[in-house]
Design a protein around this motif. Structure first.
Motif, short mmCIF file in Angstrom:
data_model
loop_
_atom_site.label_atom_id
_atom_site.label_comp_id
_atom_site.label_asym_id
_atom_site.label_seq_id
_atom_site.Cartn_x
_atom_site.Cartn_y
_atom_site.Cartn_z
N HIS A 1 29.58 9.98 17.92
CA HIS A 1 29.81 11.42 17.78
C HIS A 1 31.23 11.64 17.23
CE1 HIS A 1 30.94 10.20 21.88
NE2 HIS A 1 31.88 11.11 21.80
N LYS B 1 27.57 15.89 25.73
CA LYS B 1 28.63 14.88 25.68
C LYS B 1 28.38 13.79 26.73
CE LYS B 1 32.76 15.98 27.16
NZ LYS B 1 34.12 16.52 27.27
N ALA C 1 25.88 12.17 9.76
CA ALA C 1 25.16 13.10 10.62
C ALA C 1 23.70 12.70 10.71
CB ALA C 1 25.29 14.52 10.08
N LYS D 1 20.80 15.38 14.91
CA LYS D 1 20.50 15.46 16.34
C LYS D 1 21.74 15.92 17.10
CE LYS D 1 17.15 11.73 16.02
NZ LYS D 1 16.86 10.35 16.38
N THR D 2 21.52 16.50 18.26
CA THR D 2 22.60 16.87 19.16
C THR D 2 22.29 16.31 20.54
OG1 THR D 2 21.55 18.97 19.77
CG2 THR D 2 23.13 19.03 17.93
N ALA E 1 28.85 20.96 18.70
CA ALA E 1 27.71 20.90 17.78
C ALA E 1 27.80 22.04 16.77
CB ALA E 1 26.40 20.97 18.55
N GLY E 2 27.72 21.71 15.49
CA GLY E 2 27.76 22.71 14.43
C GLY E 2 29.14 23.27 14.14
N LEU F 1 27.57 20.52 24.11
CA LEU F 1 26.64 20.00 23.11
C LEU F 1 27.44 19.51 21.91
CD1 LEU F 1 23.55 19.79 22.98
CD2 LEU F 1 23.55 21.91 21.67
N ILE F 2 27.15 18.27 21.48
CA ILE F 2 27.86 17.68 20.34
C ILE F 2 26.86 17.10 19.34
CG2 ILE F 2 30.00 17.20 21.60
CD1 ILE F 2 29.06 14.33 21.99
N ASP F 3 27.30 16.97 18.10
CA ASP F 3 26.47 16.36 17.07
C ASP F 3 26.47 14.84 17.24
OD1 ASP F 3 25.73 18.74 15.63
OD2 ASP F 3 27.76 18.80 14.82
#
Length: 182
Positions: free
Chosen positions: A31, A21, A14, A17-18, A71-72, A4-6
């Protein structure tokens, strides 16, 4: 490995959302990633040869360490994690010298579009090459190359089939920033 990526907008902001990949690459969603270029005080740069099993640019030489930011996850923590995973080196955050964020778009195929913002760092390599432990699934080989040879082969693209095709401006920035630190 899918993770999971931003997701960013086309200006690198930013979105909140995520996505996985794989989805980001399939849809061409921007991303963040990290690039860490290692150099030695005697004017060498550490290059990584990408694994033959990579989907894009297999067996081409590239940045010392690179990876997606989870993500995060903080940018620095991601950089430190990727360094540990790919070359087996423990680095403290203060050793990372951020030189910029670079937008990159590579359309590999209709279903694989890399739209990334590379958070790019320099870091002095203070251990011999033989002490690094490459991640077999990601890294085919590691090599130290003189900054002079690297600049000749990337600035003029004298050997374009050898390297991942980052922009000439990107390569020039890396080389100039390393030279400023020598």
């Amino acid at each position: 490995m899918d993770e999971l990526i931003d997701i960013l907008d086309s200006d690198g902001n930013a979105t909140g959302k995520t996505a996985l990949k794989s989805e980001a690459h399939r849809k061409g969603l921007f991303h963040p990633t990290v690039h860490i270029w290692f150099y030695t005080q005697n004017g060498q740069i550490l290059l990584q040869q990408r694994s033959k099993n990579k989907d894009v640019f297999p067996l081409l030489w590239d940045v010392s360490v690179a990876g997606h930011i989870g993500a995060g996850e903080s940018i620095e923590i991601s950089a430190i994690r990727e360094i540990e995973e790919e070359i087996g080196l423990t680095v403290h955050p203060e050793a990372l010298d951020k030189i910029g964020v670079f937008k990159s778009v590579h359309r590999h195929s209709e279903h694989l579009i890399d739209c990334e913002y590379h958070h790019t760092f320099l870091c002095e390599l203070k251990v011999p090459l033989h002490q690094l432990k490459k991640q077999e699934s990601e890294v085919e080989d590691l090599a130290l190359q003189s900054l002079l040879q690297f600049s000749q082969e990337t600035w003029g693209l004298a050997n374009p089939q050898k390297y991942v095709p980052h922009s000439t401006e990107y390569y020039k920035t890396i080389i100039k920033e390393i030279k400023r630190r020598l």
